[in-house]
Design an enzyme around this catalytic site. Structure first.
Site, PDB file in Angstrom:
ATOM      1  N   LYS A   1       0.849  -1.198   0.000  1.00 47.19           N
ATOM      2  CA  LYS A   1       0.000   0.000   0.000  1.00 47.19           C
ATOM      3  C   LYS A   1       0.884   1.247   0.000  1.00 47.19           C
ATOM      4  O   LYS A   1       0.616   2.211  -0.732  1.00 47.19           O
ATOM      5  CB  LYS A   1      -0.935   0.003   1.226  1.00 47.19           C
ATOM      6  CG  LYS A   1      -2.085  -0.999   1.092  1.00 47.19           C
ATOM      7  CD  LYS A   1      -2.911  -1.136   2.362  1.00 47.19           C
ATOM      8  CE  LYS A   1      -3.933  -2.261   2.206  1.00 47.19           C
ATOM      9  NZ  LYS A   1      -4.742  -2.532   3.389  1.00 47.19           N
TER      10      LYS A   1
ATOM     11  N   ASP B   1     -11.537   2.543   3.550  1.00 46.41           N
ATOM     12  CA  ASP B   1     -11.792   1.120   3.276  1.00 46.41           C
ATOM     13  C   ASP B   1     -13.287   0.885   3.021  1.00 46.41           C
ATOM     14  O   ASP B   1     -13.673  -0.120   2.435  1.00 46.41           O
ATOM     15  CB  ASP B   1     -11.385   0.272   4.493  1.00 46.41           C
ATOM     16  CG  ASP B   1     -10.034  -0.418   4.307  1.00 46.41           C
ATOM     17  OD1 ASP B   1      -9.685  -0.733   3.156  1.00 46.41           O
ATOM     18  OD2 ASP B   1      -9.354  -0.657   5.322  1.00 46.41           O
TER      19      ASP B   1
ATOM     20  N   GLN C   1      -5.537  -1.687   9.668  1.00 48.74           N
ATOM     21  CA  GLN C   1      -5.216  -2.951   8.984  1.00 48.74           C
ATOM     22  C   GLN C   1      -5.774  -4.127   9.782  1.00 48.74           C
ATOM     23  O   GLN C   1      -5.539  -4.240  10.992  1.00 48.74           O
ATOM     24  CB  GLN C   1      -3.689  -3.076   8.804  1.00 48.74           C
ATOM     25  CG  GLN C   1      -3.236  -4.258   7.965  1.00 48.74           C
ATOM     26  CD  GLN C   1      -3.728  -4.198   6.511  1.00 48.74           C
ATOM     27  OE1 GLN C   1      -3.901  -3.135   5.937  1.00 48.74           O
ATOM     28  NE2 GLN C   1      -3.963  -5.348   5.927  1.00 48.74           N
TER      29      GLN C   1
HETATM   30  N1  GUN Z   1      -6.760  -7.003   5.647  1.00 42.18           N
HETATM   31  C1  GUN Z   1      -6.912  -7.720   4.516  1.00 42.18           C
HETATM   32  N2  GUN Z   1      -7.483  -6.975   3.545  1.00 42.18           N
HETATM   33  C2  GUN Z   1      -7.700  -5.753   4.095  1.00 42.18           C
HETATM   34  C3  GUN Z   1      -8.259  -4.540   3.581  1.00 42.18           C
HETATM   35  O1  GUN Z   1      -8.695  -4.417   2.435  1.00 42.18           O
HETATM   36  N3  GUN Z   1      -8.290  -3.507   4.458  1.00 42.18           N
HETATM   37  C4  GUN Z   1      -7.832  -3.586   5.738  1.00 42.18           C
HETATM   38  N4  GUN Z   1      -7.913  -2.512   6.525  1.00 42.18           N
HETATM   39  N5  GUN Z   1      -7.311  -4.704   6.228  1.00 42.18           N
HETATM   40  C5  GUN Z   1      -7.241  -5.775   5.409  1.00 42.18           C
END
Ligand code: GUN
Length: 287
Positions: free
Chosen positions: A48, A115, A92
């Site tokens: 990311k 998200d 996360q």
């Molecule tokens: N863990 C796995 N995929 C994601 C996601 O798309 N967003 C977040 N915040 N955590 C994750």
């Protein structure tokens, strides 16, 4: 059989975003809360960060030890909510078991919840009034679009790991006039006939290789959103070697939905920054 590579789709989204971000006076900034030492989460965060930096989005990581108290995280989120320089915030997942994920997500300012996990944003999306399109269903829709297959009027089936994901994915499909329904993995036993008859399958349950070619309709379009870490490998829900002989489109794991999800997250971050700046501008004009 066509393998729908996520990287190509993600690069297209990122190129468009990079151009738009160049024109902004204040660069968007994504804040990320990370708790503990989960290796998969570390990898996602690195990816990311790399994608964000490449297109001009600032990235701030707030790392907490696995022993952190819930209230400390919530305090940090409140500070970030109030910070004008922060456009979007993500937590996360998964969080360590001693923390209440829902309470922590609820603490996010919904206008910074890029998200799309906050209940207010999920509700708006389900009511077809979306503020943020949740990133995972958004990525799956981008992948389906890139298949260039005729989708309108076709039947789809979502094999989901949660009610929230099933419901959001169904609305995302219906918004594109694709007939959609979902079921949870525990209901699989009664759904084999339905899977076999369905033209578009989206699976996201994290059960490596459970969907085999013989369970699928000939020529089906299949999006594999399952991610399971096993030793050093990342595995999807679809058994690739048997499915590739049956289906017409398939996404690989890794390299399918994952990179597109990151691009969609950054698109939401840009949207949050743009909306915050429009709001500031309209306040200034009124003053
Ligand atoms: N863990 C796995 N995929 C994601 C996601 O798309 N967003 C977040 N915040 N955590 C994750």
């Amino acid at each position: 059989m066509k393998l729908l590579k996520g990287k190509k789709i993600a690069d297209k989204i990122l190129t468009v975003l990079e151009k738009k971000i160049k024109k902004l006076f204040q660069k968007p900034c994504l804040a990320v809360i990370l708790v503990g030492n989960d290796l998969a989460s570390d990898l996602y965060i690195r990816l990311k960060k790399k994608a964000a930096k490449k297109i001009g989005i600032k990235f701030q990581l707030f790392r907490f030890s696995v022993k952190v108290k819930e209230v400390e995280i919530i305090q940090k989120i409140k500070k970030l909510n109030a910070d004008k320089k922060i456009s979007g915030i993500i937590v996360q997942l998964p969080l360590p078991g001693n923390l209440n994920t829902q309470r922590i997500i609820n603490a996010l300012d919904p206008r910074k919840d890029v998200d799309g996990f906050h209940p207010e944003n999920i509700k708006l999306f389900l009511e077809k009034q979306a503020r943020f399109f949740p990133v995972f269903p958004q990525a799956i829709m981008e992948i389906l679009k890139s298949s260039r297959a005729k989708l309108k009027g076709k039947k789809s089936l979502v094999i989901a790991n949660s009610k929230i994901f099933g419901e959001t994915m169904v609305v995302a499909l219906e918004n594109k006039r694709i007939k959609a329904s979902y079921f949870l993995f525990k209901e699989l036993k009664n759904k084999r006939d339905l899977i076999k008859k369905t033209e578009i399958i989206v699976s996201a349950i994290g059960c490596p290789g459970f969907l085999r070619g013989e369970m699928l309709k000939k020529g089906a379009l299949v999006v594999d959103g399952g991610i399971t870490k096993k030793e050093k490998k990342i595995l999807g829900d679809i058994d690739y070697s048997s499915a590739k002989k049956i289906v017409s489109f398939l996404t690989p794991v890794p390299g399918g939905v994952g990179p597109v999800t990151i691009a969609c997250l950054l698109r939401n971050t840009y949207k949050a920054a743009e909306e915050a700046s429009l709001k500031r501008l309209s306040r200034k004009c009124k003053a």
